[in-house]
Scaffold this active site. Structure first.
Site, PDB file in Angstrom:
ATOM      1  CG  HIS A  75      10.167  35.311 -16.913  1.00 41.20           C
ATOM      2  ND1 HIS A  75      10.056  33.908 -18.241  1.00 41.20           N
ATOM      3  CD2 HIS A  75      11.223  34.716 -16.266  1.00 41.20           C
ATOM      4  CE1 HIS A  75      11.284  32.979 -18.201  1.00 41.20           C
ATOM      5  NE2 HIS A  75      11.291  33.143 -16.708  1.00 41.20           N
ATOM      6  CE  LYS A  84      -1.770  33.747 -26.860  1.00 40.81           C
ATOM      7  NZ  LYS A  84      -0.536  33.918 -26.881  1.00 40.81           N
ATOM      8  NE  ARG A  85      -3.794  31.383 -16.709  1.00 40.18           N
ATOM      9  CZ  ARG A  85      -3.555  31.153 -15.318  1.00 40.18           C
ATOM     10  NH1 ARG A  85      -2.287  30.224 -15.194  1.00 40.18           N
ATOM     11  NH2 ARG A  85      -4.000  31.522 -14.859  1.00 40.18           N
ATOM     12  CE  LYS A 122      -0.800  35.316 -21.926  1.00 38.78           C
ATOM     13  NZ  LYS A 122       0.312  34.836 -23.105  1.00 38.78           N
ATOM     14  CB  THR A 146       6.666  29.219 -25.227  1.00 45.31           C
ATOM     15  OG1 THR A 146       5.705  29.607 -24.304  1.00 45.31           O
ATOM     16  CG2 THR A 146       8.362  29.769 -24.955  1.00 45.31           C
ATOM     17  CE  LYS A 187       4.918  25.201 -26.013  1.00 49.00           C
ATOM     18  NZ  LYS A 187       3.518  25.696 -24.480  1.00 49.00           N
TER      19      LYS A 187
HETATM   20  C1  PLP Z   1       3.567  27.051 -24.874  1.00 49.17           C
HETATM   21  C2  PLP Z   1       2.011  26.780 -23.299  1.00 49.17           C
HETATM   22  C3  PLP Z   1       1.641  27.911 -22.639  1.00 49.17           C
HETATM   23  C4  PLP Z   1       2.637  29.765 -23.345  1.00 49.17           C
HETATM   24  O1  PLP Z   1       2.177  29.673 -24.349  1.00 49.17           O
HETATM   25  P1  PLP Z   1       2.101  31.069 -24.656  1.00 49.17           P
HETATM   26  O2  PLP Z   1       0.886  31.447 -25.907  1.00 49.17           O
HETATM   27  O3  PLP Z   1       3.217  31.414 -25.497  1.00 49.17           O
HETATM   28  O4  PLP Z   1       1.169  32.045 -23.637  1.00 49.17           O
HETATM   29  C5  PLP Z   1       0.882  28.209 -22.040  1.00 49.17           C
HETATM   30  N1  PLP Z   1       0.153  26.748 -21.609  1.00 49.17           N
HETATM   31  C6  PLP Z   1       0.590  25.544 -22.193  1.00 49.17           C
HETATM   32  C7  PLP Z   1      -0.447  24.539 -21.766  1.00 49.17           C
HETATM   33  C8  PLP Z   1       1.215  25.810 -23.038  1.00 49.17           C
HETATM   34  O5  PLP Z   1       1.796  24.357 -23.354  1.00 49.17           O
END
Ligand code: PLP
Length: 819
Positions: A358, A546-547, A552, A654, A658
């Site tokens: 990952h 995101k985190r 990032k 991911t 979305k």
């Molecule tokens: C999809 C998702 C993530 C991953 O987000 P990235 O932008 O790919 O880091 C993290 N937290 C939640 C709650 C998510 O739904």
């Protein structure tokens, strides 16, 4: 597709009965939490029959089964998802209406199952949904943390962590299975002896142990009868504490076992992409892995005599290196308990185990000190040593005299056990999670392994489930799409491409953007309720959720906001569509610079949001407690998707998928799955900027770049950076953001200045934002692009990802379940 045989009348009276049975109350007397529980149990009742039927079908047909092993499952809420997958969402909504209840209020009663940090845990959750929907036999194997991901509160702009007591009202969807309790042994020492046939045997003595108790959670497929199981393990002491043991002199041991059990499953480690090397973490890993592997072997043996054919019926997928100890645990069971010799056990283990990588970031690589590992898991350590000894022999045979190869590839080196190396050496498959990521693994990070065993390497680009992130998250858009092209997209997302011809049609563009507007209004209400900030739904919603992580680059985003604000102050009439910059995300509790970035975002917001002189052209909002349930509201409302990681650092992402699915336009770097998003939607419908992965890696190999040169030559950037240390955003403490300033400009003993190339990418990023502004002004152009993003998101369904895992790695067959 199976027609729903949902009985409205029966369901309604079951809700009433459940409230009575569970709480001795009438519907009128019950509170919302109690009614939620009653509805949840009624839904579970429908699922239980399918669950039993699935179990029976699997017993009868004895199919090959995948065990998806993961320290994290970021499930979010179950009720809405289950109502959708039993195809009764609208009916239950009506029933609740008739009872004077609001479905959204009921859904909001459920705590998120936040047994994960971010992308990796959410991927596991999406995979379970797809596996059940596609009718593949599967278990999720994980830990039932008493406390999941901490709750984030923002106080005075700072992140405060609060415990996530998600089980305080019980979990209506789980089922305790004490009959499958398993003993897990830690510590002690290994004694070897020769048995009556002269064969060397190993037993562990003087160990401590806990019982692993499984809780099963049903995972139902969409519109079918398949209900798979997420099995998460709780820990209990072997026997409850009694004074007897005091008399026997093992009082201390009894106490220790009690504490061990209490501690192991107490809490999820809140680190995303970061390895901390804590002993308790290794205990957690071995705990759930040993329980899961023992159970899988016992289940197999219940039906089969020949343990050498285990891999014909069982696949273990290791979600990152966290479950890698499964390799040695399976070897242990096969040799010490099933009597196989090394080579036989090795064959079975290799054919069973597969590993998903990952990340390439070195701070995330798990390396356990020998001392810690061997003390906690003495027999497992012996097996790891032997895996290493044999592999080093192989390296020496292939590359005689090449010490470099051993240094890079050995499983044990320099006093440490390298879990990724073990997973690669032992498993039959190594996969990356997006094309670019897999290429980087093959050409850079794992080059030596790739040269030695190229047949193991493969790519599986991540995906997301459209059932949660479109059908549930965005009902307005889901209904609109179904009206236009039918509902096949729900189980075959490629059907979305039938929307493409609509993208040029003005009426459909209007409808599409009207839905976006309504979703923005929904988010505006949420922000008003939770943050008490007024946001204009007609502004561009520019979102980075995101985190929090340096790679990032939330910092790049907020520095750009500071830069825009400076420009607006100079020229308040600047041609700019009003923009709302929305941030959300948790920082690991011990991640200083990430937490300071949250404070910076909030301070910048505080100043800008209250400055009337810029005509509300910029608003900055930090949404508290970003989690799966509010993520669903956020994605549906986004115009712009910020995917701005330093190229090469985001393995896939991911969140990007979305956003795309919900018609947001990506502003991003050529990193992770962004590359494939652009490939699908066309570069004219995304805004790409910045250094490529290749450039980043080239600079890194040269030891970085000189960020001071940019500071010296670019006045606007210099002004922004100076505002970090002159009190512009923190008059009460001008030094507050000094560490952020230093991270960009000063070499430290441990790291280069601007490790993540924020200043180097800044100008390209600012230009990309200008392009967003221009695109949005042409509303037809924007609507077309937005619609095409939805229409081209078909590839990013986790259904597609799962079919690829099945085809290339797991080799499963679908099982039809009949009621
Ligand atoms: C999809 C998702 C993530 C991953 O987000 P990235 O932008 O790919 O880091 C993290 N937290 C939640 C709650 C998510 O739904």
């Amino acid at each position: 597709m199976a027609e729903s045989t949902f009985d409205k009348k029966a369901f309604k009276s079951e809700i009433v009965d459940n409230v009575k049975l569970l709480f001795r109350k009438t519907i009128e007397e019950a509170d919302n939490q109690q009614i939620f529980q009653a509805v949840a149990y009624a839904v579970k009742d429908i699922m239980i029959d399918k669950w039993m039927a699935t179990h029976k079908a699997y017993e009868l047909q004895d199919p090959k089964t995948v065990y998806y092993m993961s320290m994290e499952f970021l499930m979010g809420r179950a009720l809405g998802n289950n109502m959708i997958n039993i195809m009764a969402y609208d009916e239950i909504k009506e029933i609740l209406n008739e009872l004077g209840l609001d479905i959204n209020v009921m859904e909001d009663q459920e705590p998120d199952a936040a047994l994960g940090n971010g992308g990796l845990g959410r991927l596991a959750a999406c995979f379970l949904d797809s596996l059940a929907t596609l009718k593949y036999p599967a278990y999720g194997c994980g830990i039932r943390y008493r406390y999941g991901m901490f709750k984030q509160e923002i106080k005075d702009g700072y992140q405060i962590e609060a415990p996530d007591n998600w089980l305080k009202n019980g979990n209506p969807f789980e089922l305790k299975r004490p009959e499958y309790a398993t003993e897990i042994k830690f510590g002690g020492y290994v004694r070897s002896y020769n048995d009556e046939f002269g064969k060397e045997k190993f037993v562990i003595e003087n160990y401590r142990s806990v019982m692993a108790i499984p809780y099963d959670i049903p995972i139902i497929g969409y519109g079918n009868n398949t209900v798979n199981t997420l099995r998460i393990w709780d820990a209990e002491a072997i026997q409850t504490f009694n004074l007897d043991s005091f008399d026997k002199g093992d009082y201390q041991k009894a106490i220790e076992e009690q504490n061990l059990a209490r501690n192991i499953v107490e809490v999820l480690y809140p680190n995303d992409n970061h390895y901390a090397g804590k002993e308790l973490r290794l205990k957690q890993q071995y705990f759930f892995i040993s329980a899961s592997v023992q159970t899988a072997v016992a289940k197999y043996k219940g039906k089969h005599d020949d343990i050498k054919k285990f891999a014909d019926k069982v696949a273990f997928q290791l979600n990152d290196t966290h479950p890698t100890v499964a390799i040695a645990e399976l070897m242990r069971i096969l040799m010490d308990e099933e009597g196989l010799n090394w080579n036989e056990a090795w064959d079975v283990t290799s054919n069973t185990c597969a590993y998903t990588n990952h990340t390439i970031m070195s701070e995330a690589l798990e390396k356990w000190p020998i001392e810690l590992f061997s003390k906690l898991l003495p027999r497992i350590y012996q097996i790891v040593e032997e895996i290493n000894r044999r592999f080093v022999e192989e390296i020496k045979a292939k590359y005689p005299g090449n010490q470099e190869k051993i240094k890079k590839m050995a499983v044990i080196y320099d006093g440490q056990i390298k879990m990724a190396n073990m997973a690669i050496v032992a498993g039959h498959s190594v996969n990356g999670v997006a094309k670019l990521h897999t290429q980087i693994l093959e050409k850079q990070e794992l080059k030596d392994f790739y040269e030695m065993m190229p047949e193991k390497f493969n790519n599986k680009t991540n995906g997301i489930t459209q059932r949660r992130f479109l059908l549930h998250a965005n009902p307005l858009l889901a209904t609109w799409i179904t009206d236009k092209i039918g509902d096949e997209w729900i189980t075959n997302l490629e059907h979305l491409k039938k929307l493409k011809p609509y993208a040029d049609d003005l009426t459909f563009q209007k409808e599409f953007m009207q839905i976006k507007y309504q979703n923005k209004v929904r988010l505006v209400k949420y922000i008003k309720e939770h943050n008490n900030i007024d946001v204009d739904p007609s502004s561009i919603f520019d979102v980075q959720v995101k985190r929090l992580h340096e790679y990032k680059r939330q910092l790049l985003n907020i520095l750009h906001v500071m830069y825009l604000y400076n420009k607006l102050k100079q020229n308040p009439d600047m041609d700019m569509v009003p923009r709302t910059f929305i941030f959300g995300g948790k920082a690991a509790a011990g991640y200083r610079i990430a937490k300071l970035t949250i404070k910076l975002i909030n301070n910048v917001g505080n100043l800008i949001n209250n400055d009337k002189s810029i005509n509300n052209k910029i608003k900055v909002v930090f949404i508290e407690e970003y989690c799966v349930s509010n993520a669903e509201l956020i994605f549906a409302a986004a115009d712009v998707s910020e995917q701005i990681s330093t190229a090469s650092k985001e393995a896939s992402g991911t969140g990007n998928m979305k956003f795309m699915l919900n018609g947001a336009i990506t502003i991003g770097t050529m990193d992770g799955a962004n590359v494939e998003i652009v490939e699908e939607v066309g570069q004219e419908n995304a805004v790409i900027f910045g250094m490529s992965a290749e450039e980043v890696i080239r600079y890194e190999n040269q030891g970085g770049y000189d960020s001071m040169e940019i500071f010296n030559n670019d006045e606007e950037i210099r002004t922004v950076l100076t505002q970090l240390i002159n009190g512009f955003y923190s008059p009460e403490n001008p030094e507050l953001f000094r560490d952020i300033y230093n991270s960009l400009l000063n070499y430290k003993c441990s790291s280069r200045a601007d490790t993540y190339f924020i200043l180097k990418d800044f100008r390209a990023y600012a230009q990309a934002h200008e392009k967003i502004n221009e695109m949005y002004k042409d509303s037809a152009r924007w609507a077309k692009s937005a619609m095409l993003n939805t229409a081209c998101a078909g590839k990013f369904s986790s259904d597609r990802t799962i079919e690829e895992y099945v085809r290339d790695i797991w080799k499963l067959e679908k099982v039809e379940v009949k009621l």
